[in-house]
Design an enzyme around this catalytic site. Sequence first.
Site, short mmCIF file in Angstrom:
data_model
loop_
_atom_site.label_atom_id
_atom_site.label_comp_id
_atom_site.label_asym_id
_atom_site.label_seq_id
_atom_site.Cartn_x
_atom_site.Cartn_y
_atom_site.Cartn_z
N SER A 65 0.80 -1.24 0.00
CA SER A 65 0.00 0.00 0.00
C SER A 65 0.83 1.28 0.00
O SER A 65 0.27 2.36 -0.19
CB SER A 65 -0.93 0.03 1.21
OG SER A 65 -2.01 -0.84 0.99
N VAL A 258 1.12 -3.76 3.83
CA VAL A 258 1.07 -5.07 4.50
C VAL A 258 2.33 -5.90 4.28
O VAL A 258 2.47 -6.97 4.88
CB VAL A 258 -0.16 -5.94 4.12
CG1 VAL A 258 -1.43 -5.47 4.77
CG2 VAL A 258 -0.30 -6.13 2.65
N1 GLN Z 1 -2.34 -5.15 -2.07
C1 GLN Z 1 -2.82 -5.12 -0.73
C2 GLN Z 1 -4.32 -5.33 -0.73
O1 GLN Z 1 -4.97 -4.84 -1.61
C3 GLN Z 1 -2.47 -3.82 -0.11
C4 GLN Z 1 -2.97 -3.65 1.30
C5 GLN Z 1 -2.04 -2.98 2.22
O2 GLN Z 1 -0.83 -2.89 2.01
N2 GLN Z 1 -2.55 -2.53 3.35
O3 GLN Z 1 -4.89 -5.95 0.13
#
Ligand code: GLN
Length: 304
Positions: A65, A258
């Site tokens: 993200s 994440v």
């Molecule tokens: N690609 C991840 C998702 O869409 C990104 C989420 C995150 O980093 N919080 O769930």
Amino acid sequence: MSAPLPEILHQLNADMREDPDWGAVAAYIPELGRIDPAQFGIAVATADGALHAAGDADTAFSVQSITKVFTLAIALGRAGDHLWKRVGREPSGRAFNSIVQLEAEGGRPRNPFINAGAIVVTDQVLTGCEPRETLGEIMQFVRTAASDDNIHINETVATSENVHGHRNYALAHFLASTGNLNNSPEKTLGTYFHHCAIEMSVKQLAMAGRFLIDSPQLPRMILTQRIRRLNALMMTCGHYDGSGDFAYRVGIPAKSGVGGGILAVVPGVASVAVWSPGLNRYGNSLKGTEAMARLARIMGWSVF
Ligand code: GLN
């Protein structure tokens, strides 16, 4: 008077390795679920051109993200304030992948950093382009910001998320049902999963974050006014339903992912990247948050 920054980072790295609780990696993306949580790296790029780092600072990790900051910068450059018709600017107080709020609010996501909002931003950047061109533009922005061409997308991570991305498909289809998606859910999410799968080390990420410092010593990539606004959004929404806690403990604008990374900005002073893949209950890096809190306290970096 605090110790020199390299020494402080070195000490932080040692301190972070003492506590055996590393948090839990993001298992909902199987490829990320395989990563050893017991890793930690930190890097600081200062406005005067220095780069200091400690720990696992050369290991590339999935920035996830955190790329939402770069895509938002591009989308605002393209669409300007029109973007805000499609997505809000308020903290959500909900998990990053929450579905319920999107329906209750008629398909206009609360902010560009929760998944629903970032899907809309990706759709905006995609408009009039093919995914390959859009991803090329995002990669060029990130590489230019970092002054480093050796930054890539991990296809295996992108595929892993696509295969298991049912919640994001639910969000994208709901957005489409309300008319807030110009491209198909498949095309938009394919692009979204790919930019989330960009990998950088903390050194590369700290360098890439310099465009948000807003210093006359640094090359300018976006308007000053826009830098302020991106920082405001990072402060209020960058850690999802943990944003208030992060502002309270750390006190500087930051965006988490994440993959366990956090990009934080000390306005006028520095860009900081920290990484430790184990997460807390909000999906933000457990040790990364603690390290940022300690660093900001030692350096007096809170904006408050
Ligand atoms: N690609 C991840 C998702 O869409 C990104 C989420 C995150 O980093 N919080 O769930």
